[in-house]
Design an enzyme around this catalytic site. Structure first.
Site, PDB file in Angstrom:
ATOM      1  N   THR A  47       0.852  -1.194   0.000  1.00  0.00           N
ATOM      2  CA  THR A  47       0.000   0.000   0.000  1.00  0.00           C
ATOM      3  C   THR A  47       0.885   1.241   0.000  1.00  0.00           C
ATOM      4  O   THR A  47       2.046   1.189   0.421  1.00  0.00           O
ATOM      5  CB  THR A  47      -0.912   0.061   1.245  1.00  0.00           C
ATOM      6  OG1 THR A  47      -0.095   0.254   2.403  1.00  0.00           O
ATOM      7  CG2 THR A  47      -1.755  -1.184   1.390  1.00  0.00           C
ATOM      8  N   CYS A  48       0.335   2.333  -0.459  1.00  0.00           N
ATOM      9  CA  CYS A  48       1.036   3.623  -0.391  1.00  0.00           C
ATOM     10  C   CYS A  48       0.518   4.366   0.843  1.00  0.00           C
ATOM     11  O   CYS A  48       0.077   5.508   0.773  1.00  0.00           O
ATOM     12  CB  CYS A  48       0.838   4.426  -1.672  1.00  0.00           C
ATOM     13  SG  CYS A  48      -0.892   4.723  -2.068  1.00  0.00           S
TER      14      CYS A  48
END
Length: 140
Positions: A47-48
């Site tokens: 995930t960012c």
């Protein structure tokens, strides 16, 4: 979170169960993998984000729901970058293997924050609907 204005996560204990959409997407992705694949049956979840709700909580949920384990991201002797994932957050305790995940923090690594976990699927068995409901009720 700032990249997604108007996107809010639930608060309190419910939040630490992980983001519902990400949990379901990850489970479907794992179900598509063949554990007996010649390439090993791996899935990388990334995930960012640096929020526990979108990262460790989702990974912990997946570990409970599917026949997967977390494996180290780096081979023996390779430079180990990033910070290990959290195994504890507030009153929540996560599976000890979350130490194999990695967090990359903006203020430490001079880049956008993100999270990476590598799963290895060891069985193609998917719990039945009845087993899933039983498992969900045990968590509450």
């Amino acid at each position: 979170m700032a990249a997604r204005p108007g996107h809010f996560l639930p608060q309190g204990a419910l939040a630490l169960q992980g983001h519902p959409l990400q949990r379901e997407l990850a489970l479907v992705a794992i179900d598509c993998i063949n554990a007996k694949s010649p390439t090993g049956g791996y899935l990388v979840y990334s995930t960012c984000s640096v929020t526990v709700e979108e990262n460790e909580a989702v990974v912990n949920y997946i570990l409970k729901k599917r026949a997967v384990t977390l494996v180290p991201l780096f081979s023996e002797g390779a430079e180990d970058i990033g910070r290990p994932g959290m195994t504890r957050y507030q009153s929540q305790r996560f599976h000890p293997s979350l130490k194999h995940t990695r967090r990359f923090l903006p203020h430490v690594h001079n880049m956008d924050g993100f999270f990476v976990a590598k799963f290895k699927k060891y069985s193609n068995t998917i719990p039945t609907a009845a087993e899933a409901v039983l498992s969900d009720s045990e968590e509450e």
